[in-house]
Each structure stands twice: as C-alpha cells, then as structure tokens.
Design a protein around this motif. Sequence first.
Motif, PDB file in Angstrom:
ATOM      1  N   PHE A   1      18.077 -68.936 -23.417  1.00  0.00           N
ATOM      2  CA  PHE A   1      18.027 -69.748 -24.631  1.00  0.00           C
ATOM      3  C   PHE A   1      19.355 -69.511 -25.327  1.00  0.00           C
ATOM      4  O   PHE A   1      19.630 -68.382 -25.728  1.00  0.00           O
ATOM      5  CB  PHE A   1      16.873 -69.313 -25.537  1.00  0.00           C
ATOM      6  CG  PHE A   1      15.516 -69.649 -24.979  1.00  0.00           C
ATOM      7  CD1 PHE A   1      15.067 -70.959 -24.926  1.00  0.00           C
ATOM      8  CD2 PHE A   1      14.683 -68.648 -24.519  1.00  0.00           C
ATOM      9  CE1 PHE A   1      13.811 -71.271 -24.429  1.00  0.00           C
ATOM     10  CE2 PHE A   1      13.419 -68.952 -24.020  1.00  0.00           C
ATOM     11  CZ  PHE A   1      12.991 -70.265 -23.970  1.00  0.00           C
TER      12      PHE A   1
ATOM     13  N   HIS B   1      -2.616 -59.431 -21.534  1.00  0.00           N
ATOM     14  CA  HIS B   1      -2.237 -58.110 -22.043  1.00  0.00           C
ATOM     15  C   HIS B   1      -3.307 -57.095 -21.717  1.00  0.00           C
ATOM     16  O   HIS B   1      -3.167 -55.911 -22.027  1.00  0.00           O
ATOM     17  CB  HIS B   1      -2.054 -58.164 -23.565  1.00  0.00           C
ATOM     18  CG  HIS B   1      -0.708 -58.648 -23.975  1.00  0.00           C
ATOM     19  ND1 HIS B   1       0.392 -57.835 -23.962  1.00  0.00           N
ATOM     20  CD2 HIS B   1      -0.269 -59.849 -24.379  1.00  0.00           C
ATOM     21  CE1 HIS B   1       1.444 -58.520 -24.352  1.00  0.00           C
ATOM     22  NE2 HIS B   1       1.073 -59.751 -24.614  1.00  0.00           N
TER      23      HIS B   1
ATOM     24  N   PRO C   1       5.313 -56.060 -21.535  1.00  0.00           N
ATOM     25  CA  PRO C   1       5.279 -55.961 -22.998  1.00  0.00           C
ATOM     26  C   PRO C   1       5.570 -57.300 -23.663  1.00  0.00           C
ATOM     27  O   PRO C   1       6.142 -58.196 -23.040  1.00  0.00           O
ATOM     28  CB  PRO C   1       6.392 -54.958 -23.319  1.00  0.00           C
ATOM     29  CG  PRO C   1       6.931 -54.471 -22.043  1.00  0.00           C
ATOM     30  CD  PRO C   1       6.396 -55.300 -20.936  1.00  0.00           C
ATOM     31  N   SER C   2       5.197 -57.400 -24.920  1.00  0.00           N
ATOM     32  CA  SER C   2       5.444 -58.613 -25.689  1.00  0.00           C
ATOM     33  C   SER C   2       6.933 -58.971 -25.660  1.00  0.00           C
ATOM     34  O   SER C   2       7.782 -58.109 -25.836  1.00  0.00           O
ATOM     35  CB  SER C   2       4.990 -58.371 -27.131  1.00  0.00           C
ATOM     36  OG  SER C   2       4.989 -59.576 -27.817  1.00  0.00           O
ATOM     37  N   GLY C   3       7.227 -60.234 -25.383  1.00  0.00           N
ATOM     38  CA  GLY C   3       8.616 -60.698 -25.395  1.00  0.00           C
ATOM     39  C   GLY C   3       9.358 -60.514 -24.084  1.00  0.00           C
ATOM     40  O   GLY C   3      10.558 -60.797 -23.995  1.00  0.00           O
ATOM     41  N   CYS C   4       8.669 -60.067 -23.027  1.00  0.00           N
ATOM     42  CA  CYS C   4       9.368 -59.788 -21.764  1.00  0.00           C
ATOM     43  C   CYS C   4       9.604 -61.044 -20.929  1.00  0.00           C
ATOM     44  O   CYS C   4      10.288 -60.998 -19.912  1.00  0.00           O
ATOM     45  CB  CYS C   4       8.620 -58.743 -20.946  1.00  0.00           C
ATOM     46  SG  CYS C   4       7.105 -59.363 -20.198  1.00  0.00           S
ATOM     47  N   GLY C   5       9.024 -62.178 -21.332  1.00  0.00           N
ATOM     48  CA  GLY C   5       9.311 -63.431 -20.627  1.00  0.00           C
ATOM     49  C   GLY C   5       8.168 -64.017 -19.826  1.00  0.00           C
ATOM     50  O   GLY C   5       8.373 -64.929 -19.019  1.00  0.00           O
ATOM     51  N   LYS C   6       6.939 -63.543 -20.062  1.00  0.00           N
ATOM     52  CA  LYS C   6       5.791 -64.026 -19.290  1.00  0.00           C
ATOM     53  C   LYS C   6       5.511 -65.503 -19.558  1.00  0.00           C
ATOM     54  O   LYS C   6       5.420 -66.302 -18.630  1.00  0.00           O
ATOM     55  CB  LYS C   6       4.536 -63.197 -19.635  1.00  0.00           C
ATOM     56  CG  LYS C   6       4.696 -61.710 -19.431  1.00  0.00           C
ATOM     57  CD  LYS C   6       3.433 -60.952 -19.801  1.00  0.00           C
ATOM     58  CE  LYS C   6       3.058 -61.037 -21.271  1.00  0.00           C
ATOM     59  NZ  LYS C   6       4.025 -60.382 -22.178  1.00  0.00           N
ATOM     60  N   SER C   7       5.368 -65.847 -20.848  1.00  0.00           N
ATOM     61  CA  SER C   7       5.051 -67.237 -21.193  1.00  0.00           C
ATOM     62  C   SER C   7       6.182 -68.164 -20.779  1.00  0.00           C
ATOM     63  O   SER C   7       5.941 -69.266 -20.292  1.00  0.00           O
ATOM     64  CB  SER C   7       4.795 -67.372 -22.702  1.00  0.00           C
ATOM     65  OG  SER C   7       3.649 -66.646 -23.057  1.00  0.00           O
ATOM     66  N   THR C   8       7.413 -67.704 -20.960  1.00  0.00           N
ATOM     67  CA  THR C   8       8.563 -68.528 -20.579  1.00  0.00           C
ATOM     68  C   THR C   8       8.507 -68.835 -19.086  1.00  0.00           C
ATOM     69  O   THR C   8       8.750 -69.964 -18.660  1.00  0.00           O
ATOM     70  CB  THR C   8       9.881 -67.797 -20.929  1.00  0.00           C
ATOM     71  OG1 THR C   8       9.849 -67.472 -22.322  1.00  0.00           O
ATOM     72  CG2 THR C   8      11.091 -68.661 -20.639  1.00  0.00           C
TER      73      THR C   8
ATOM     74  N   GLU D   1      -2.928 -65.941 -21.385  1.00  0.00           N
ATOM     75  CA  GLU D   1      -3.836 -65.151 -22.228  1.00  0.00           C
ATOM     76  C   GLU D   1      -5.050 -65.960 -22.667  1.00  0.00           C
ATOM     77  O   GLU D   1      -5.350 -66.044 -23.864  1.00  0.00           O
ATOM     78  CB  GLU D   1      -3.089 -64.633 -23.456  1.00  0.00           C
ATOM     79  CG  GLU D   1      -1.857 -63.830 -23.096  1.00  0.00           C
ATOM     80  CD  GLU D   1      -1.278 -63.113 -24.307  1.00  0.00           C
ATOM     81  OE1 GLU D   1      -2.090 -62.544 -25.058  1.00  0.00           O
ATOM     82  OE2 GLU D   1      -0.066 -63.121 -24.477  1.00  0.00           O
TER      83      GLU D   1
ATOM     84  N   VAL E   1      16.515 -64.595 -21.040  1.00  0.00           N
ATOM     85  CA  VAL E   1      15.177 -64.016 -21.194  1.00  0.00           C
ATOM     86  C   VAL E   1      14.440 -63.826 -19.867  1.00  0.00           C
ATOM     87  O   VAL E   1      13.475 -63.064 -19.803  1.00  0.00           O
ATOM     88  CB  VAL E   1      14.298 -64.807 -22.186  1.00  0.00           C
ATOM     89  CG1 VAL E   1      14.897 -64.802 -23.578  1.00  0.00           C
ATOM     90  CG2 VAL E   1      14.064 -66.223 -21.720  1.00  0.00           C
TER      91      VAL E   1
HETATM   92  N1  LIG Z   1      12.454 -71.673 -27.592  1.00  0.00           N
HETATM   93  C1  LIG Z   1      13.004 -70.462 -27.655  1.00  0.00           C
HETATM   94  N2  LIG Z   1      14.217 -70.254 -28.165  1.00  0.00           N
HETATM   95  C2  LIG Z   1      14.789 -69.021 -28.207  1.00  0.00           C
HETATM   96  N3  LIG Z   1      14.193 -67.918 -27.736  1.00  0.00           N
HETATM   97  C3  LIG Z   1      12.965 -68.032 -27.208  1.00  0.00           C
HETATM   98  C4  LIG Z   1      12.296 -69.300 -27.125  1.00  0.00           C
HETATM   99  N4  LIG Z   1      11.092 -69.116 -26.541  1.00  0.00           N
HETATM  100  C5  LIG Z   1      11.017 -67.783 -26.270  1.00  0.00           C
HETATM  101  N5  LIG Z   1      12.134 -67.138 -26.674  1.00  0.00           N
HETATM  102  C6  LIG Z   1      12.417 -65.704 -26.508  1.00  0.00           C
HETATM  103  O1  LIG Z   1      12.287 -65.372 -25.139  1.00  0.00           O
HETATM  104  C7  LIG Z   1      11.718 -64.077 -24.986  1.00  0.00           C
HETATM  105  C8  LIG Z   1      10.524 -64.164 -24.077  1.00  0.00           C
HETATM  106  O2  LIG Z   1       9.484 -64.869 -24.732  1.00  0.00           O
HETATM  107  P1  LIG Z   1       8.067 -65.113 -24.085  1.00  0.00           P
HETATM  108  O3  LIG Z   1       7.295 -65.991 -24.989  1.00  0.00           O
HETATM  109  O4  LIG Z   1       8.245 -65.576 -22.688  1.00  0.00           O
HETATM  110  O5  LIG Z   1       7.464 -63.645 -24.080  1.00  0.00           O
HETATM  111  P2  LIG Z   1       6.027 -63.130 -23.597  1.00  0.00           P
HETATM  112  O6  LIG Z   1       6.270 -62.163 -22.509  1.00  0.00           O
HETATM  113  O7  LIG Z   1       5.147 -64.285 -23.312  1.00  0.00           O
HETATM  114  O8  LIG Z   1       5.514 -62.331 -24.874  1.00  0.00           O
HETATM  115  P3  LIG Z   1       4.040 -62.233 -25.516  1.00  0.00           P
HETATM  116  O9  LIG Z   1       3.337 -61.185 -24.714  1.00  0.00           O
HETATM  117  O10 LIG Z   1       4.296 -61.760 -26.903  1.00  0.00           O
HETATM  118  O11 LIG Z   1       3.397 -63.571 -25.450  1.00  0.00           O
HETATM  119  C9  LIG Z   1      11.411 -63.574 -26.379  1.00  0.00           C
HETATM  120  O12 LIG Z   1      12.430 -62.711 -26.779  1.00  0.00           O
HETATM  121  C10 LIG Z   1      11.397 -64.840 -27.218  1.00  0.00           C
HETATM  122  O13 LIG Z   1      11.794 -64.552 -28.532  1.00  0.00           O
END
Ligand SMILES: Nc1ncnc2c1ncn2[C@@H]1O[C@H](COP(=O)(O)OP(=O)(O)OP(=O)(O)O)[C@@H](O)[C@H]1O
Length: 388
Positions: A13, A192, A37-44, A159, A18
Amino acid sequence: MASVTLTAINKSFEKVQVVRDFNLAVEDGELVVLVGPSGCGKSTTLRMVAGLEGISSGELRIGDRVVNDLTPRDRDIAMVFQSYALYPHMTVYENMAFGLRIRKMPQAEIAQRVGEAAALLGLSDLLERRPKALSGGQRQRVAMGRAVVREPAVFLFDEPLSNLDAKLRVQMRLEVARLHKRLGATILYVTHDQVEAMTLADRIAVMHAGILQQCDSPNEIYSRPVNTFVATFIGSPSMNLFPVTARTQDAGVTGTTDLLLEGVGVHMPLGKDADSVAALATSAEWTLGVRPQDLEVVSEADAQLHLRVDVLEPLGAETFVYGTLEGGPGVVSPARDASTEERLASPCIVRLPPEQHVAPGQLLPLRIIAGRAHVFDRVGDRIASLDT
Ligand SMILES: Nc1ncnc2c1ncn2[C@@H]1O[C@H](COP(=O)(O)OP(=O)(O)OP(=O)(O)O)[C@@H](O)[C@H]1O
Ligand SMILES: [Mg+2]
C-alpha cells in the motif's frame, strides 16, 4: 472445487509492503487456516485471492487459470466475513437467493439450491424469517448459506465466528467442519482462535509481518515449529524459552559424548548419538523451548530443572504454575557468558494435573518429558528436537 496457488505474491500500500514473497498452494478440497498476529496481512491475502484488492506482483491461480486480472465476479469465489451484513428487509430465503437472482438463475434452480443449503445448515424452518428475528448463530449460518448456494470453486472465510459467544462458536465450528466434509470444499479460513485453527485445518499457515513462516499439518506445526515465532504463537500458554549454552562432555564409561546445556539453572546431560551432538555443539548459544505441558514434577534425584513457584492458576481440569527457574541441588552455576538479565530470571510456566499439590514459594523439581525439548539458534530458527 479447485486449487488455489499463490506464487511469489507481494502487496504494497503506497510504500508500505504488507505481504512479502508469499507462496502457498491450497489443494483442491483442502481447508487451510491462516493465522498470525493482528496486522500481519491475513485479510489482505484473502482479499487478493477474492479480487477485492489488487496484487502488486506475483501470480495467483485458481485451478489452472491465472486470475490476477479477473474481477471478483469472474473468479468463482464466495467470501464470508466476520460482519455478516444480511439485508434486513429480506427474509432468510431472499437473502440466500439474492446473489443467484442477480445472476439471472431460473427460479426453480434457485429454490432447489436454497432448499439444499438450508437443510445443510439447519435453516429449513427459518426461511420466512427476517434477520432481526434470528440469533447471532442463525444469522452467521445464513451468511454461510449465501456463500454455499453459489457453489463456488473456493470459499474464503475471514474470522466468520468471532462475533459469536463462546458456546455458539464451538457449535458453529463443528458446522464449518461438517460443511467442509459434505461439500468437499476448498477453503481458505482466517481466524484468531487457536482451537478453531487446530481442529478445522488440514494445514495451518502461520504469518508474521507479511511473511509466511510455516505451513504444515496442525500436528507438525505444534510438534516441530520452524522457529521461535511459530513455537510461541501456537499453543496456549506459550512455549517456554530459555537461553542456554551448550558444552560437550565425555561420558566416560560408555565412550559416548554427553551434551550439557547450561543456562539459568538448566543443566542436563543429553547422551545421544555423537554426530548430532557434535553438530549441535558447534553453535553453542541456543534457545531451549519447552511447552508448559511437557514439564513434569519428579523426585529430586531425577530433576533437570527447578522452578521457584510464584503464582498458581487452578482452572479445574489443570493448574498453571508460574515461576522462575533456579539453580538447585545438583545444578551447576549459570553459563559464564549469559547476560545479566538471563542470569536474573528465566520465567517459566508449567501445566500440572489438578491433584498435584504445590504452594507459592516452593521449589519444584522438574524434568522435560522425553523428546519434547526444542532447540533453536539465537536467531530463532529451529535446530532440532532433543531427546532428553
Ligand atoms: N487499504 C489499505 N491501505 C493502507 N494500508 C492497509 C490497507 N489495508 C490494510 N492495510 C495495512 O496492511 C496491514 C495488514 O492488514 P490486514 O488487514 O491484512 O491484517 P490482518 O492480518 O487481517 O489483521 P487482523 O487480524 O487485525 O484482521 C496492516 O498494517 C494494515 O494497516
Ligand atoms: Mg483481518
């Protein structure tokens, strides 16, 4: 159903990366759980597979097709989120049928698919209700039903159960397992919840800071974690980690070489095959990992470690004992080059059966259950399991 293959996938991004060099092949009909962990990139990662997020570089295949540039609609994928977002003014039936109507499917076929999905998910008696007249678990089932009726090549779950209370989660977890079995579905599932991951997954993929650390069967992840991150992330409470220094020592009579691990009150001879002992001893600074349930209370004569008991957590079926390792009788002094912090305290958690009597302040003689000691180098990468 179809396989999903991610090859050298990267996602940034703006300037922030990420997801890094992500490689994962989900087989046809396999359920892979993504944890981290939260923010590690799973949803992305999931959103890239769904086509809701662009891929910066790398190749994504669903079955034999490269789908990098296909719209979500053309990827033949259904996604279920934590927030199920049902249409409040529509009945359960209409909610489930909506996506099919948009695709102009004939009424009769829609009715058949919704009927089957409803039966599969125990919703047959609720088809005329509106979402506000449903429980949380029932709503989540409708959200799943909406995905099931599409008969997609791949299901993505992000989730899906985290809004439900503990009891409902257990029930829905079984439901997801049943769904997977009945449909033979290819599923990529983010959670999680460790129990969800361990029980549902064919394989668990552990992510940390955008990087896939390990992808293996739950048993393999648990018993042979590739590094200290995976070792401490999976399993609750976390694996204990102790800084140790290794020395080899001639065992004398038997002619074998023993391995000595010295740390904060850790001193154990490991008289095993000479080759691996020698290989291990070449890197003398290690981290020894032992799970709380892999330590047992023994007689003083058999002790390898001593725990000074601090706090007890009796949970009924088990008791967790928190304390610090200490040098006791028969234990040599801390390693010469251990840092001051390492000398001062090596916190440790032990899981004991509830009938085991312990009290704060007590010094517990402990032994590591055979084969359950993990050795990592100081960077954190796994070196070996030790048969203590
Ligand atoms: N549209 C976006 N623009 C900028 N950064 C983003 C965007 N979407 C996600 N991020 C960043 O990418 C990283 C990964 O986000 P992601 O949502 O994939 O995490 P996650 O593993 O699903 O976390 P969680 O367990 O909290 O859901 C995070 O640091 C988030 O802030
Ligand atoms: Mg997420």
